[in-house]
Design a protein around this motif. Structure first.
Motif, PDB file in Angstrom:
ATOM      1  N   MET A  83      -4.687  -0.713  -2.520  1.00 35.13           N
ATOM      2  CA  MET A  83      -3.940  -0.733  -1.255  1.00 35.13           C
ATOM      3  C   MET A  83      -4.484  -1.802  -0.321  1.00 35.13           C
ATOM      4  O   MET A  83      -3.728  -2.569   0.290  1.00 35.13           O
ATOM      5  CB  MET A  83      -4.032   0.641  -0.572  1.00 35.13           C
ATOM      6  CG  MET A  83      -3.319   1.762  -1.312  1.00 35.13           C
ATOM      7  SD  MET A  83      -3.499   3.337  -0.428  1.00 35.13           S
ATOM      8  CE  MET A  83      -2.888   4.485  -1.662  1.00 35.13           C
ATOM      9  N   PRO A 104       0.804  -1.218   0.000  1.00 32.76           N
ATOM     10  CA  PRO A 104       0.000   0.000   0.000  1.00 32.76           C
ATOM     11  C   PRO A 104       0.840   1.273   0.000  1.00 32.76           C
ATOM     12  O   PRO A 104       0.494   2.269  -0.633  1.00 32.76           O
ATOM     13  CB  PRO A 104      -0.819  -0.116   1.292  1.00 32.76           C
ATOM     14  CG  PRO A 104      -0.880  -1.566   1.579  1.00 32.76           C
ATOM     15  CD  PRO A 104       0.422  -2.117   1.112  1.00 32.76           C
ATOM     16  N   THR A 105       1.970   1.225   0.734  1.00 32.35           N
ATOM     17  CA  THR A 105       2.850   2.393   0.767  1.00 32.35           C
ATOM     18  C   THR A 105       3.437   2.659  -0.623  1.00 32.35           C
ATOM     19  O   THR A 105       3.567   3.821  -1.049  1.00 32.35           O
ATOM     20  CB  THR A 105       3.986   2.167   1.784  1.00 32.35           C
ATOM     21  OG1 THR A 105       3.423   1.899   3.068  1.00 32.35           O
ATOM     22  CG2 THR A 105       4.883   3.382   1.882  1.00 32.35           C
ATOM     23  N   ILE A 130       2.024   1.869  -3.508  1.00 37.59           N
ATOM     24  CA  ILE A 130       0.958   2.413  -4.359  1.00 37.59           C
ATOM     25  C   ILE A 130       0.715   3.885  -4.035  1.00 37.59           C
ATOM     26  O   ILE A 130       0.579   4.732  -4.931  1.00 37.59           O
ATOM     27  CB  ILE A 130      -0.340   1.598  -4.175  1.00 37.59           C
ATOM     28  CG1 ILE A 130      -0.123   0.162  -4.673  1.00 37.59           C
ATOM     29  CG2 ILE A 130      -1.500   2.243  -4.912  1.00 37.59           C
ATOM     30  CD1 ILE A 130      -1.269  -0.773  -4.367  1.00 37.59           C
ATOM     31  N   ALA A 131       0.655   4.200  -2.737  1.00 43.91           N
ATOM     32  CA  ALA A 131       0.438   5.600  -2.356  1.00 43.91           C
ATOM     33  C   ALA A 131       1.584   6.480  -2.816  1.00 43.91           C
ATOM     34  O   ALA A 131       1.373   7.618  -3.262  1.00 43.91           O
ATOM     35  CB  ALA A 131       0.271   5.692  -0.839  1.00 43.91           C
ATOM     36  N   SER A 189      -7.313   3.227  -6.392  1.00 40.44           N
ATOM     37  CA  SER A 189      -6.049   3.178  -5.642  1.00 40.44           C
ATOM     38  C   SER A 189      -6.287   2.691  -4.209  1.00 40.44           C
ATOM     39  O   SER A 189      -5.492   1.924  -3.654  1.00 40.44           O
ATOM     40  CB  SER A 189      -5.388   4.556  -5.630  1.00 40.44           C
ATOM     41  OG  SER A 189      -6.221   5.505  -4.967  1.00 40.44           O
TER      42      SER A 189
END
Length: 316
Positions: free
Chosen positions: A299, A269-270, A272-273, A295
């Motif tokens: 995540m 997730p980090t 993707i962010a 998004s």
């Protein structure tokens, strides 16, 4: 403070206090000196050819200093255990045997001396000479060391039951360190008693009667039977120390494992962010109506997939 033990004609014993400068009774067989002041030291030095030993001299560990025959008589330095609440320390006593008079010097209280004086007052001591006083003190010391070993076994049984209980780890570590120190003092006192008894048997060989010889042999046999217990106690203490430290490390590893897994689970997730947080001009998803919800879903799915993977591998 000076106390004397008198052997009367009817073989009864009497304890009296002796003041510095007074005349020593002729039937005195034991003169016990505890923390003498300057006046008492000067008076005692008139009774002795050699100087009254001070605290530094009584801490010598060399055999030549602890066991010797001098112009003033036979000199023995012996270590006695002294319990103070939960702590135990060794107190050295200096003995000088001259004819039928035993002089003992100490710079601290010794419970064994108080116990022997109690036995003497109540007629429970089988003492017929000054040498019997010395042997009785050694006998009481061996008995006390045996009791201390039994107490150590009981204490270690209690700590073994609470090794993996919450809130007892620090207490157990303190107690185990205390027991390790105690076991070392017991071992040191046993070795000292064995050396002292062998020296007494060799030095007074011609004057020992059958009863005294049997008493010395029994004490030496008791010491030989007690010594293996100190090694067993040392092994038990070390095992419990290792078990306690192992349990502590295990708990710490579980905490570190949780943080490590959490970091890995939230890594996708980090990523993707971070990817969609870039400020590039041409990123089609930024203008897409469903880009933000997509998004978020990516995540959640990436974190869930990582978590399930860890569970399947048995890492959680």
């Amino acid at each position: 403070m000076i106390n004397a033990c008198l052997l009367n004609d009817d073989d009864t014993l009497k304890l009296v206090s002796v003041a510095a400068g007074s005349t020593l009774p002729t039937n005195t067989i034991w003169l016990d000196v505890n923390q003498p002041d300057d006046e008492e030291r000067q008076w005692l030095e008139k009774l002795l050819i050699e100087d009254v030993p001070d605290e530094d001299e009584m801490d010598d560990i060399e055999s030549s200093s602890r066991f010797r025959v001098g112009p003033d008589g036979v000199h023995i330095l012996s270590l006695f255990p002294q319990r103070l609440a939960n702590d135990t320390r060794g107190v050295n006593m200096s003995f000088t045997m001259r004819k039928n008079l035993l002089l003992s010097f100490r710079e601290d209280d010794v419970s064994i001396v108080r116990l022997l004086r109690y036995y003497i007052r109540h007629g429970k001591a089988n003492i017929r000479s000054a040498l019997d006083i010395l042997l009785s003190l050694q006998d009481l010391k061996v008995d006390q060391l045996s009791d201390m070993i039994e107490d150590a076994y009981s204490t270690l049984d209690e700590t073994a039951d609470t090794i993996i209980e919450e809130g007892h780890v620090e207490e157990n570590l303190e107690e185990l360190v205390r027991q390790e120190e105690l076991n070392g003092q017991i071992l040191q006192a046993l070795y000292d008693s064995r050396r002292a008894l062998r020296f007494i048997k060799k030095t007074f060989e011609s004057s020992l009667d059958d009863r005294q010889n049997r008493n010395i042999d029994e004490m030496l046999n008791d010491i030989e039977s007690i010594l293996p217990h100190t090694q067993f106690l040392a092994n038990k203490i070390n095992f419990q120390l290792e078990a306690t430290m192992g349990y502590t490390n295990h708990k710490q590893n579980k905490i570190i494992k949780i943080f490590s897994v959490a970091a890995v689970v939230f890594m996708p997730p980090t990523w993707i962010a971070s990817l969609y947080g870039m400020n590039f001009k041409f990123m089609p998803e930024l203008d897409w109506r469903f880009g933000y919800p997509l998004s978020i879903c990516m995540m959640i799915l990436s974190a869930g997939a990582t978590y399930l993977f860890f569970r399947k591998k048995g890492w959680l």
